[in-house]
Scaffold this motif. Structure first.
Motif, PDB file in Angstrom:
ATOM      1  N   ALA A 950      -7.784  -4.463   3.225  1.00 26.95           N
ATOM      2  CA  ALA A 950      -6.368  -4.695   2.806  1.00 26.95           C
ATOM      3  C   ALA A 950      -5.355  -3.423   3.281  1.00 26.95           C
ATOM      4  O   ALA A 950      -4.307  -3.862   3.539  1.00 26.95           O
ATOM      5  N   LYS A 951      -6.053  -2.490   3.871  1.00 27.46           N
ATOM      6  CA  LYS A 951      -5.234  -1.677   4.933  1.00 27.46           C
ATOM      7  C   LYS A 951      -4.490  -2.505   5.872  1.00 27.46           C
ATOM      8  O   LYS A 951      -3.442  -1.942   6.398  1.00 27.46           O
ATOM      9  N   ARG A 952      -4.792  -3.601   6.517  1.00 28.98           N
ATOM     10  CA  ARG A 952      -4.112  -4.249   7.337  1.00 28.98           C
ATOM     11  C   ARG A 952      -3.100  -5.228   6.876  1.00 28.98           C
ATOM     12  O   ARG A 952      -2.455  -5.899   7.638  1.00 28.98           O
ATOM     13  N   TYR A 953      -2.819  -5.358   5.564  1.00 21.21           N
ATOM     14  CA  TYR A 953      -1.732  -6.146   5.053  1.00 21.21           C
ATOM     15  C   TYR A 953      -0.535  -5.223   4.774  1.00 21.21           C
ATOM     16  O   TYR A 953      -0.989  -4.134   3.851  1.00 21.21           O
ATOM     17  N   SER A 954       0.678  -5.493   5.169  1.00 19.55           N
ATOM     18  CA  SER A 954       1.712  -4.619   4.875  1.00 19.55           C
ATOM     19  C   SER A 954       3.131  -5.657   4.910  1.00 19.55           C
ATOM     20  O   SER A 954       2.769  -6.958   4.774  1.00 19.55           O
ATOM     21  N   GLY A 955       4.080  -5.001   4.673  1.00 21.49           N
ATOM     22  CA  GLY A 955       5.312  -5.628   4.637  1.00 21.49           C
ATOM     23  C   GLY A 955       5.404  -6.630   3.260  1.00 21.49           C
ATOM     24  O   GLY A 955       5.278  -6.219   2.144  1.00 21.49           O
ATOM     25  N   VAL A 956       5.523  -7.929   3.439  1.00 18.26           N
ATOM     26  CA  VAL A 956       5.536  -8.866   2.558  1.00 18.26           C
ATOM     27  C   VAL A 956       4.411  -8.906   1.596  1.00 18.26           C
ATOM     28  O   VAL A 956       4.301  -9.276   0.558  1.00 18.26           O
ATOM     29  N   TRP A 957       3.162  -8.413   2.095  1.00 20.81           N
ATOM     30  CA  TRP A 957       1.999  -8.306   1.364  1.00 20.81           C
ATOM     31  C   TRP A 957       1.759  -7.161   0.339  1.00 20.81           C
ATOM     32  O   TRP A 957       0.551  -7.116  -0.219  1.00 20.81           O
ATOM     33  N   LEU A 958       2.787  -6.378   0.363  1.00 20.52           N
ATOM     34  CA  LEU A 958       2.596  -5.115  -0.410  1.00 20.52           C
ATOM     35  C   LEU A 958       2.443  -5.461  -1.915  1.00 20.52           C
ATOM     36  O   LEU A 958       1.365  -4.684  -2.692  1.00 20.52           O
ATOM     37  N   ILE A 959       2.996  -6.092  -2.458  1.00 21.49           N
ATOM     38  CA  ILE A 959       2.722  -6.483  -3.969  1.00 21.49           C
ATOM     39  C   ILE A 959       1.568  -7.143  -4.141  1.00 21.49           C
ATOM     40  O   ILE A 959       0.917  -6.606  -5.029  1.00 21.49           O
ATOM     41  N   THR A 960       1.325  -7.987  -3.432  1.00 20.42           N
ATOM     42  CA  THR A 960      -0.020  -8.586  -3.501  1.00 20.42           C
ATOM     43  C   THR A 960      -1.237  -7.571  -3.238  1.00 20.42           C
ATOM     44  O   THR A 960      -2.157  -7.587  -4.058  1.00 20.42           O
ATOM     45  N   ARG A 961      -1.041  -6.547  -2.371  1.00 23.47           N
ATOM     46  CA  ARG A 961      -2.177  -5.730  -2.189  1.00 23.47           C
ATOM     47  C   ARG A 961      -2.471  -4.724  -3.473  1.00 23.47           C
ATOM     48  O   ARG A 961      -3.319  -4.500  -3.718  1.00 23.47           O
ATOM     49  N   CYS A 962      -1.136  -4.334  -3.569  1.00 17.51           N
ATOM     50  CA  CYS A 962      -1.109  -3.324  -4.869  1.00 17.51           C
ATOM     51  C   CYS A 962      -1.647  -3.822  -5.979  1.00 17.51           C
ATOM     52  O   CYS A 962      -2.305  -3.371  -6.774  1.00 17.51           O
TER      53      CYS A 962
END
Length: 1003
Positions: A950-962
């Motif tokens: 999950a650390k490798r996902y950022s930007g548009v993925w923030l809501i999905t990751r959180c």
């Protein structure tokens, strides 16, 4: 700026998303509608409240974007949302689209009436309302409209560029990623195929392992060959040396004879004066027989020097009388080899050939002297033939009086009223029918009889001291051949000698001890052969039995106890073994052994005999040569051509009845022995003897009358007695393992660190010889990686949770089953070695140390297929570290299962635990199971995998990751704590496994 959302509006939007996510997780339908607010409610619904539209606060109004408390009033100048922004349904402001998204203006699809590429429709009845911008930013499952599509990359929120050839673009990419050299990436490729690198990685690991295996195997093979050559050369040199010495001794004896008879021989022909003058004057010519010139020349001295007051013969005789074993001044040549004048001492030996030459030289001396005097021992011969100081073995005399063993809680006598002693230098045989308590007698002497009440006294050298205090100089040979099958004969004996002989003993002396045992037991032809296991054939059964005895002989014990050492041996092998034991007895060793029906030749080789009847009662205890005389006094005579021990055992079994003229019943023989020696006789034995004399029925003999169960004994009472007996036995066993007795053996064995080195070397050899089994383990892991890498894909939507879930189960299961072999197959060997005084901690640490190799290699084998088939966003090193911690953790748990349970039960638990714990760790609804899952290693491993990805996902993925991490209760900062929990679990499980190892030992 007047249309941009403030912090309060963004906070309101985020809170609405969280509530919507919670509602959907509870079963309600997910919705992107927001709660009513100041600008959009039932009484005021502007066009800016529609999706993709926004309004302004007014041109003259200033907006504080950092204000997170109050929402401003927005109801002016409503227009479509700008490109690169999204306007949520129910808010009248714009929010910038995150990196990795693509937010163009929408266009109306006249066929469907939907604003493409988004999914909202125009409000009915408003003809002047058009499609605006993006309307929502949520997780990828709820709304993936603004995510930059796979195969494209979006450097800005308004640009969308297809991936070029040689690159790949995942969903939400802001830049294209270059493919590896061997990966094939066409235009608009979503992910690169790096299976070729996985295959290369696997081939590389396999080659490294093969190189290590072949090199180590070659090193071991070369070492064994060098040792064999050194032994052969040393043995040949030692034999030549001894032959030369024997020849020279023969020459010296001849010279002595000639010198003593010289006067009488010469007086018959010449006068003594004339003979001496001629002998002094003569300096050349052919020497006469009988003169000193006929002897071998002395280096550095003329054969007949003038002016010497004494002749060479006279000087030689004086030297021989002063040093009869030396040959100073003589140069002996045999073949092309110039032998040394003296053998080096043990402290001067360094090379392998020197050590073996020293050992074989001493053995050849022993043989030569033994041929001259059959009564000399090996050590006695060495002391006569060399300057070596012989180590004296402390004598152990065992005296037992009225020794009785009774099972706790059952009132059954296993041994009763046994009195006698075991004398140093004697070989004692314990014989009797089956069930007479022979092995129990040996266990009682060594202090290993657990679950029994021991009465009477056992004195060691006349002192009331526990036998455990002398365990370092006591050898116990079990009935079963507990020998390491994947080691050679020499390696088994050498390991026992290194760990159990004195630490101050030099290596050449230890080699001499081992070589002497190999020679005496007749194991020289098979010394480099593997002992063998059930699956792999090795040496013969008789040779294996002799190795089993040799393990205790190499420690130079003072007391040697053997349980049926001749069982399964033929007559010649039995005689060979007993001759070796008799040589040990001549050293002052106290030897006691249990036998079943020895031949008459073997029977006569014993010094003392202890004959037991059923019930653990003594029938005879004394010299072997007087046993027939003793029984003849009762009218029991051994028939002709009948082996006496067989005849006596048949009588005790009741198979052969004594003659009617003797008037003796076989049940009375123990009583007759007590009365013969004046021992006190229990009253119940007198009563039972009277009953037996008047009864002809064959009752169950072997237990006292108190052992018979009463007719009124209930099932509950029997069950309670059994439980009580088992508890008492466990208690005695724990006390035996933990209560340390004072060491009185005066032998300091190698330290913990030194034994650890020896154990590591032994386990390493065993693992190299089990390379095929290890290869099968690696192949199974490889196949598991291929299957899971192909079927359980690591998807972006779930951050690979399913693939990693199956990974945790598969790796845990396969690693546990493989780790069971570490201790399951060696329990008997450990119990024997620990009982003899070897370090349990060194044994455990050595096993665990060698297993660390698998801890490092197995994750690499699995990832070589799983990672390269999936290519997740987390790096291979992140996955590798998690797998190392996981394998280390489950290996420790497998140790507990292997030590505590039987092999079949341990395998069942190894399969059940990973599956059950993984199901518990993934429970969502039940709070109890969720709290319980926090203590499962499977949860920590899965959490570490998902966080690393999950650390490798950022930007548009923030809501999905959180949202995904919050739903599971994970946090990004917990990656290192999860690894620490796994390692801590592995350490604690190993500590508990070691506790079980030294505590829960089976009998």
């Amino acid at each position: 700026m007047q249309r941009m959302c403030t912090a309060a509006e963004i906070k309101f939007y985020s809170a609405s998303l969280i509530q919507s996510a919670l509602a959907s997780s509870g079963g309600a339908k997910s919705s992107n509608y927001l709660k009513p607010n100041k600008n959009c409610n039932l009484t005021s619904w502007l066009s800016g409240c529609e999706p993709g539209w926004s309004c302004s606060v007014g041109k003259d109004q200033q907006v504080d974007l950092k204000n997170d408390k109050d929402m401003p009033q927005r109801n002016l100048d409503c227009h479509p949302c700008c490109e690169g922004f999204f306007c949520p349904h129910g808010l009248t402001c714009m929010i910038p689209c995150p990196l990795g998204s693509y937010c163009p203006l929408a266009k109306l699809n006249k066929i469907t009436g939907v604003c493409d590429p988004y999914r909202y429709q125009l409000p009915p009845g408003q003809t002047n309302h058009t499609c605006g911008g993006a309307d929502v930013w949520a997780d990828v499952l709820s709304g993936n409209d603004i995510f930059c599509s796979a195969g494209f990359y979006c450097p800005t929120t308004t640009q969308k560029i297809p991936c070029s050839r040689g690159h790949y673009c995942r969903t939400g990419s802001t830049a294209q990623t270059k493919c590896y050299q061997l990966a094939t990436c066409e235009r608009q490729t979503t992910n690169q195929n790096i299976t070729a690198y996985g295959i290369m990685f696997f081939v590389g690991i396999t080659l490294v392992l093969l190189i290590i295996y072949n090199c180590s195997g070659q090193v071991l093979s070369d070492r064994e060959k060098r040792q064999a050559k050194s032994r052969e050369a040393a043995a040949r040199s030692a034999r030549e040396t001894v032959q030369a010495r024997e020849r020279w001794k023969s020459a010296k004896s001849t010279a002595k004879m000639h010198a003593s008879g010289l006067q009488s021989q010469l007086s018959r022909t010449f006068s003594r004066k004339k003979s001496v003058k001629q002998d002094l004057q003569k300096s050349s010519g052919q020497p006469k027989p009988g003169s000193d010139a006929a002897l071998p020349p002395i280096p550095g001295d003329a054969s007949g020097s003038k002016g010497n007051k004494q002749s060479n013969l006279t000087k030689m005789m004086q030297d021989l009388e002063e040093n009869p074993d030396g040959h100073e001044g003589f140069n002996m040549e045999i073949g092309d080899k110039n032998l040394k004048k003296q053998m080096p001492t043990a402290k001067q030996l360094h090379t392998r050939s020197q050590i073996f030459k020293y050992a074989y030289g001493q053995i050849e001396k022993e043989k030569a002297m033994h041929e001259q005097n059959k009564n000399l021992t090996f050590s006695g011969v060495i002391s006569m033939a060399s300057d070596i100081e012989i180590r004296s073995r402390p004598p152990i005399e065992v005296f037992f009086k009225d020794l009785t063993l009774t099972l706790k809680g059952k009132r059954k006598h296993l041994l009763r009223c046994i009195t006698g002693k075991l004398v140093p230098g004697h070989v004692s045989a314990v014989m009797g029918p089956s069930g007479a308590g022979k092995t129990t007698f040996l266990s009682a002497l060594t202090g290993k009889a657990t679950g029994c009440l021991i009465t009477g006294s056992i004195l060691i050298n006349g002192k009331n001291e526990p036998m455990q205090s002398y365990k370092r100089i006591i050898g116990y040979v079990p009935q079963d051949d507990i020998v390491h099958g994947n080691l050679t004969v020499e390696e088994n004996l050498w390991f026992s000698a290194r760990c159990r002989l004195s630490a101050h003993l030099l290596k050449p002396e230890k080699v001499l001890v081992v070589e002497r045992v190999i020679e005496s037991l007749g194991l020289q032809p098979v010394r480099d052969s593997l002992v063998g296991t059930v699956e792999k054939r090795g040496i013969s059964g008789g040779q294996r039995k002799r190795v089993n005895v040799g393990l205790e002989m190499v420690i130079e014990p003072s007391l040697l106890i053997l349980d049926e050492p001749t069982s399964g041996l033929d007559s010649s092998s039995s005689q060979l073994l007993l001759r070796a034991l008799r040589r040990e007895a001549l050293e002052g060793v106290n030897i006691c052994m249990v036998l079943h029906q020895p031949s008459y030749t073997l029977f006569k080789m014993f010094d003392d005999l202890i004959l037991l009847a059923k019930g653990g009662l003594t029938v005879y205890h004394g010299p072997v040569k007087k046993v027939e005389e003793y029984f003849a006094g009762f009218g029991i005579n051994v028939p002709e051509r009948v082996n006496p021990p067989d005849y006596f055992i048949d009588i005790l079994e009741g198979i052969v009845k004594p003659s009617a003229s003797s008037g003796v019943n076989y049940k009375e023989l123990p009583l007759r022995w007590m009365l013969h020696n004046g021992y006190p006789v229990p009253s119940d034995m007198l009563d039972s003897a009277a009953v037996a004399a008047s009864s002809t029925g064959d009752s169950a003999h072997g237990a006292s009358p108190a052992a018979a169960a009463g007719p009124g004994q209930s099932f509950a009472g029997d069950l309670w007695q059994d439980v009580k007996f088992n508890v008492e036995q466990k208690k005695d066993l724990i006390q035996l393992n933990f209560l340390k007795s004072q060491d009185l053996s005066n032998r300091k064995t190698p330290s913990l660190l030194q034994q650890y080195r020896y154990f590591v070397g032994r386990v390493g050899k065993q693992r190299l010889r089990e390379a095929r089994i290890q290869a099968v383990d690696y192949l199974i892991l490889l196949l598991a990686g291929i299957c899971l890498g192909t079927l359980a894909k690591v998807s972006d939507e779930t951050f690979g949770s399913m693939g990693y879930l199956y990974t945790v189960i598969a790796v845990s299961l396969l690693s546990k089953i493989a780790a069971l072999r570490t201790f399951s197959l060696d329990k008997l060997h450990y119990w024997r070695e620990s009982a003899s005084g070897m370090s349990s901690l060194a044994y455990f640490l050595a096993k665990d140390t060698v297993d660390h190799f698998n801890t490092i290699v197995k994750p690499a084998f699995y990832l070589s297929m799983f990672y390269f088939f999936n290519n997740p966003r987390s790096t291979i090193f992140d996955n590798y570290f998690v797998l190392i911690c996981l394998v280390y953790c489950v290996t420790g748990i497998a140790y507990i299962l292997a030590i505590y349970f039987e092999p079949s039960q341990a395998q069942l638990w190894s399969v059940l635990l990973p599956v059950v714990l993984t199901l518990i760790a993934n429970q969502d609804g039940d709070k109890f199971l969720m709290n319980l899952g926090n203590f499962c290693y499977t949860k920590w491993a899965l959490e570490a995998f998902l966080i690393a990805n999950a650390k490798r996902y950022s930007g548009v993925w923030l809501i999905t990751r959180c949202g995904s991490l919050k739903h599971r209760g994970y946090e990004l900062k917990d990656w290192y704590p999860c690894l620490a929990y796994l390692v801590a679990t592995g350490i604690l499980s190993r500590a508990f496994a070691f506790f079980c190892l030294v505590t829960f030992q089976k009998k």
